[in-house]
Design an enzyme around this catalytic site. Structure first.
Site, PDB file in Angstrom:
ATOM      1  CE  LYS A  24      -9.396  -7.166  -9.283  1.00 42.59           C
ATOM      2  NZ  LYS A  24      -8.245  -6.426  -8.777  1.00 42.59           N
ATOM      3  CG  ASP A 323      -9.737  -5.500  -2.443  1.00 43.30           C
ATOM      4  OD1 ASP A 323      -9.079  -4.477  -2.061  1.00 43.30           O
ATOM      5  OD2 ASP A 323      -9.167  -6.729  -2.944  1.00 43.30           O
TER       6      ASP A 323
HETATM    7  C1  S3P Z   1      -4.240  -7.571  -3.971  1.00 40.25           C
HETATM    8  C2  S3P Z   1      -4.008  -6.887  -2.597  1.00 40.25           C
HETATM    9  C3  S3P Z   1      -4.655  -5.828  -1.810  1.00 40.25           C
HETATM   10  C4  S3P Z   1      -5.818  -5.715  -2.442  1.00 40.25           C
HETATM   11  C5  S3P Z   1      -6.082  -5.758  -4.146  1.00 40.25           C
HETATM   12  C6  S3P Z   1      -5.366  -7.139  -4.304  1.00 40.25           C
HETATM   13  C7  S3P Z   1      -3.568  -8.646  -4.257  1.00 40.25           C
HETATM   14  O1  S3P Z   1      -3.787  -4.656  -2.233  1.00 40.25           O
HETATM   15  O2  S3P Z   1      -6.579  -4.500  -2.252  1.00 40.25           O
HETATM   16  O3  S3P Z   1      -7.045  -5.662  -4.637  1.00 40.25           O
HETATM   17  O4  S3P Z   1      -3.601  -9.329  -5.343  1.00 40.25           O
HETATM   18  O5  S3P Z   1      -2.124  -8.841  -3.628  1.00 40.25           O
HETATM   19  P1  S3P Z   1      -2.690  -4.097  -1.145  1.00 40.25           P
HETATM   20  O6  S3P Z   1      -1.676  -5.182  -0.985  1.00 40.25           O
HETATM   21  O7  S3P Z   1      -2.331  -2.806  -1.426  1.00 40.25           O
HETATM   22  O8  S3P Z   1      -3.471  -4.283   0.397  1.00 40.25           O
END
Ligand code: S3P
Length: 441
Positions: A24, A323
């Site tokens: 993702k 996550d």
């Molecule tokens: C992500 C960063 C994380 C993660 C999210 C995806 C990303 O969040 O929890 O599902 O793609 O940069 P945070 O940057 O808030 O930790």
């Protein structure tokens, strides 16, 4: 109309081989970077989940032409650094925190106004963590009591900054770097602990020079991205549900093929190994990785049923498994002894308050636990009861409790599961194919 739910039958065994859908985080970035690049970008293995489709539609509203010859095959016709144009309506990011925060960094330096909104969950999530550094760069940005709608006014003079993130967050880091790319001067971002580095790696693949020294990432403004090919690996965060399921019930083993194993993402493997799990990572060589993987390492992951022991989670591993905590707590609930997680306050501001949602569901299943301000303590049990748990509309809570059914003595009903489609379309059929008795009644 009642919201979709899962019914997960108790027990069962796990086995076989599977390929989880594309990553993702990498799919969002491939679309956005392709959109502002000069020339075309070809994405294969794209995650056709609702979150990434929100990014795709937002880019189209901003004037980027995107073709999708197949579900997972996307061609982005980049408009170049000055080619985006203002959208005629608010940009709807759905459930996607990554989309809204990275778009803030991308759109703050533009010469047009933008409004960013999302679904009920996203409208509750904190945005000042991104707005604050962007304002220091000269952006004109407003949130509503820290939350969306995020209103961005046209800006001309975005300046580089030297910024230390208060929390380890790849989304904030990425937003500042994207604004920095369009700023005068060299932007420096310092992290208190390493967070996922897909932005840095992928900007490199698009021909941008990213300087990395210890905890600091720096980027010189004014660089142009050049379109490229992006081969998206399987999402480690989706594989995580099956890694834990296999630890609980794969007598003959489970093989997960072509999973992204960027070390800033695989903290769960380290945690499970500390708990005594039988996990073998078979890294792909350079030839298998081939061109277009943007220096994202991939591997096949083999997992066998294991006897797990509870652990005290090292705080340094929290951002590297951020996550994965919903399903990690299920592993811990099936382990011998106590498990303690602290320093995980960030879990309270994800798609749901994941500490509270997991504590509530585990209590329903009869797992002794204590919710802490920044973590969770629990005592593992060999088996637990069934019951009705609420996912609170959070995809990862829903999938974690589906995995829990392997050790339940009665069915687990999981409420409000529609958002599984944000990150893992086809979860139910894939889960059933390897032995989970989950269905959508
Ligand atoms: C992500 C960063 C994380 C993660 C999210 C995806 C990303 O969040 O929890 O599902 O793609 O940069 P945070 O940057 O808030 O930790």
């Amino acid at each position: 109309m009642s919201k979709p739910r899962y019914l997960a039958g108790p027990g069962g065994t796990i086995g076989g081989e599977l390929d989880v859908p594309g990553d993702k985080s990498i799919s969002h970035r491939a679309l956005m970077f392709g959109g502002i690049a000069e020339g075309n970008t070809e994405i294969t293995g794209f995650l056709a989940g609702e979150d990434c489709l929100a990014t795709l539609h937002a880019l189209q509203s901003l004037g980027v032409r995107i073709d999708r010859p197949e579900e997972q095959h996307v061609l982005v016709h980049g408009v170049g650094p000055d080619g985006l144009r203002g959208a005629s309506a608010p940009l709807d990011m759905g459930n996607a925190g990554t989309a809204i925060r990275l778009f803030m960094g991308l759109l703050a330096p533009q010469r047009f106004d933008s409004t960013l909104i999302g679904d009920e969950s996203l409208m509750r999530r904190p945005m000042e963590r991104v707005a604050t550094p962007l304002r220091l760069m000269g952006a004109n940005i407003q949130t509503h009591e820290g939350r969306p709608p995020v209103e961005i006014r046209a800006s001309k003079d975005i300046r580089a900054i030297d910024y230390t993130l208060p929390v380890a967050s790849a989304q904030v880091k990425s937003a500042v770097l994207l604004a920095g790319l369009q700023a005068f001067g060299r932007t420096h971002v310092r992290e208190p602990a390493p967070s996922r580095d897909h932005t840095e790696r992928m900007l490199g693949a698009f021909g941008v020079e990213v300087l990395r020294k210890g905890p600091t990432v720096a980027i010189e403004g004014g660089q142009t991205l050049r379109g490229t090919t992006v081969k998206v690996p399987g999402d480690f965060s989706s594989a995580a549900f099956f890694i834990v399921a296999a630890c609980l019930a794969a007598e003959k083993g489970l093989l997960l093929r072509n999973v992204g194993v960027n070390p800033t993402r695989t903290g769960l493997i380290e945690l499970l190994l500390q708990m005594g799990a039988d996990i073998r990572v078979h890294p792909h060589g350079n030839r298998e990785r081939s061109a277009g993987t943007n220096a994202e390492p991939t591997a096949d992951i083999e997992v066998h049923k294991s006897r797990l022991r509870g652990i005290k989670v090292p705080e340094s591993l929290v951002p590297l498994s951020i996550d994965e905590f919903p399903v990690f707590f299920i592993a811990a609930a099936c382990a011998e002894g106590e498990t303690l997680v602290r320093g995980a306050l960030e879990l309270r501001v994800k798609e749901s308050d994941r500490l509270a949602a997991m504590a509530e569901g585990l209590t329903t299943l009869g797992v002794e636990n204590q919710l802490l301000a920044d973590g969770l303590w629990l005592r593992g049990a060999d088996h637990f009861s069934g019951g009705t748990v609420n996912s609170h509309g959070d995809h990862r809570i829903a999938m974690a409790f589906a995995v829990a059914s392997l050790r339940a003595q009665a069915p687990i009903e999981i409420l409000d599961v529609a958002n599984v489609a944000t990150s893992f379309p086809g979860f139910v059929s894939m889960a059933r194919a390897v032995g989970l008795q989950v269905e959508t009644p």
